[in-house]
Design an enzyme around this catalytic site. Structure first.
Site, mmCIF file in Angstrom:
data_model
loop_
_atom_site.group_PDB
_atom_site.id
_atom_site.type_symbol
_atom_site.label_atom_id
_atom_site.label_comp_id
_atom_site.label_asym_id
_atom_site.label_seq_id
_atom_site.Cartn_x
_atom_site.Cartn_y
_atom_site.Cartn_z
ATOM 1 N N SER A 158 -36.253 21.278 72.305
ATOM 2 C CA SER A 158 -36.463 21.226 73.753
ATOM 3 C C SER A 158 -35.564 22.159 74.540
ATOM 4 O O SER A 158 -35.894 22.511 75.678
ATOM 5 C CB SER A 158 -36.261 19.797 74.256
ATOM 6 O OG SER A 158 -34.972 19.323 73.935
ATOM 7 N N ASP A 208 -30.505 16.607 83.051
ATOM 8 C CA ASP A 208 -30.967 15.255 82.741
ATOM 9 C C ASP A 208 -29.965 14.601 81.786
ATOM 10 O O ASP A 208 -28.792 14.952 81.798
ATOM 11 C CB ASP A 208 -32.401 15.264 82.188
ATOM 12 C CG ASP A 208 -32.536 16.055 80.884
ATOM 13 O OD1 ASP A 208 -31.501 16.427 80.292
ATOM 14 O OD2 ASP A 208 -33.680 16.303 80.451
ATOM 15 N N HIS A 246 -30.026 17.765 78.586
ATOM 16 C CA HIS A 246 -30.206 19.212 78.685
ATOM 17 C C HIS A 246 -29.373 19.845 79.796
ATOM 18 O O HIS A 246 -29.241 19.265 80.878
ATOM 19 C CB HIS A 246 -31.682 19.534 78.908
ATOM 20 C CG HIS A 246 -32.579 18.951 77.865
ATOM 21 N ND1 HIS A 246 -33.223 17.743 78.041
ATOM 22 C CD2 HIS A 246 -32.912 19.385 76.629
ATOM 23 C CE1 HIS A 246 -33.931 17.462 76.955
ATOM 24 N NE2 HIS A 246 -33.754 18.443 76.083
#
Length: 382
Positions: free
Chosen positions: A47, A346, A349
């Site tokens: 991600s 978040d 990340h």
């Protein structure tokens, strides 16, 4: 199966971690003094470098196609797990490359692929089953198959050259590993009692095995045999400092060192893999980007680097006790106004501001503690 030897005494997390690792590509406009040309970039990972592949996956909770993700990205929410550009986008900017398309987008074909392709998938890892708890992540092995079986024949047709003529002019970026610890080591309980060192050795054997086993289509050797010669390996970030992990240990101050030790061990193996790969893959060149060290330096001394908040999420995160996973922003939830002063966007990340620091140092740092043995700018000149 590697998972049979994995055990965990550290039940720190309750739901999947959407770690970073990265596929992407870009068309290079950078030319060195001899006229050499970097045509683009192919990216594989999780991600941290996913630029929208998971948008097209059904039954996956690892998505970032809604606000406040992309609040600072030119086109808004795009599937990037941050407020603006991720580290791959910014590396493309450093190389003066256009941003590259996500493989899973149905329009990524024909002339759109000549600048490269991003294959990364949020929640994926080195091990095939790492992303299973997040639902339908694209494994690293599948990312490789997508490149070889779908993109590569199309690229040859579009460019009119064979792969061995084309691929030495592309960068191959690989960023993965953090989710394997979060999902497989620290979340799973097993009758086996593997130590952290043993598990790390097994993960890196999977990576290094790609230098030795063509039958299993292991990544680095496979890309090399297909024609790849320029590789960028991204470190695992300090996952023990993420807001998600910190929230799992209320009342505790400072980063969770057992998780950071895991990342440090993995990164040490990954750095040594650069030297091993140079020996086994003649004509190849590698860069190891130590994003772990870059982020830890920010966290330890934030103010001189322009940061104030090193521990909390910038966006409103769906907490574990509220039906969330402690990682993702709440859909259409609030985000802090001064995003450039936050380390984390978040629960896991980094913000674009941190990604800028990583990409800039990856491109031009002269410190071997940050990039080893050369930087990306030097790599592009070979």
């Amino acid at each position: 199966m590697a998972s049979q030897i994995i055990s965990s005494r550290f039940l720190l997390l309750a739901l999947p971690v959407l770690a970073c690792v990265f596929p992407c590509s870009c068309h290079a406009r950078v030319t060195d003094e001899n006229g050499a040309r970097i045509r683009g970039m192919f990216v594989f990972g999780s991600s941290l470098v996913d630029n929208g592949n998971n948008n097209f996956l059904k039954n996956s909770i690892a998505k970032a196609d809604f606000l406040p993700y992309g609040i600072d990205f030119p086109s808004g929410p795009s599937g990037r797990f941050t407020n603006g550009k991720n580290v791959i986008d910014l590396l493309c900017d450093q190389l003066k490359l256009p941003l590259v398309p996500a493989f899973s987008d149905p329009s990524t074909q024909g002339r759109k692929i000549i600048h490269g392709v991003n294959y990364a998938s949020g929640a994926s890892g080195i091990l095939d089953d790492t992303g299973s708890r997040a639902g339908n992540a694209i494994s690293l092995n599948q990312q490789l198959r997508n490149f070889e079986e779908v993109t590569l024949p199309d690229l040859e047709a579009q460019m009119g050259f064979r792969r061995r003529e084309l691929l030495p002019k592309f960068l191959f970026v690989v960023g993965t590993g953090g989710n394997d610890y979060s999902f497989n080591y620290f979340l799973r309980q097993s009758t086996a009692n593997a130590s952290l060192e043993v598990f790390t050795a097994n993960l890196t054997k999977i990576l290094s095995g790609r230098l030795q086993d063509h039958v299993l289509q292991f990544l680095l050797q496979k890309l090399y045999r297909l024609g790849g010669r320029k590789f960028v390996l991204m470190a695992v970030n300090p996952i023990g400092c993420s807001p998600m992990v910190m929230a799992s240990r209320p009342g505790r101050h400072g980063c969770i060192q057992v998780l950071n030790k895991a990342g440090h061990l993995f990164n040490a193996h990954l750095k040594s893999l650069v030297d091993v790969s140079k020996h086994h893959l003649p004509g190849s060149n590698f860069v190891f980007v130590n994003s772990y060290r870059i982020i830890r330096k920010i966290i330890r001394n934030p103010v001189p680097r322009g940061f104030k908040d090193t521990t909390s999420s910038c966006c409103e995160v769906m907490a574990l006790n509220r039906g969330g996973n402690g990682v993702l922003c709440k859909k259409e939830g609030k985000a802090c106004e001064d995003r450039n002063s936050h380390v984390f966007f978040d629960g896991l990340h980094p913000t674009e501001a941190v990604n800028i620091q990583i990409a800039t140092k990856a491109y031009n740092s002269n410190l071997t503690s940050e990039v080893y043995p050369i930087n990306v700018e030097q790599l592009s000149m070979f």
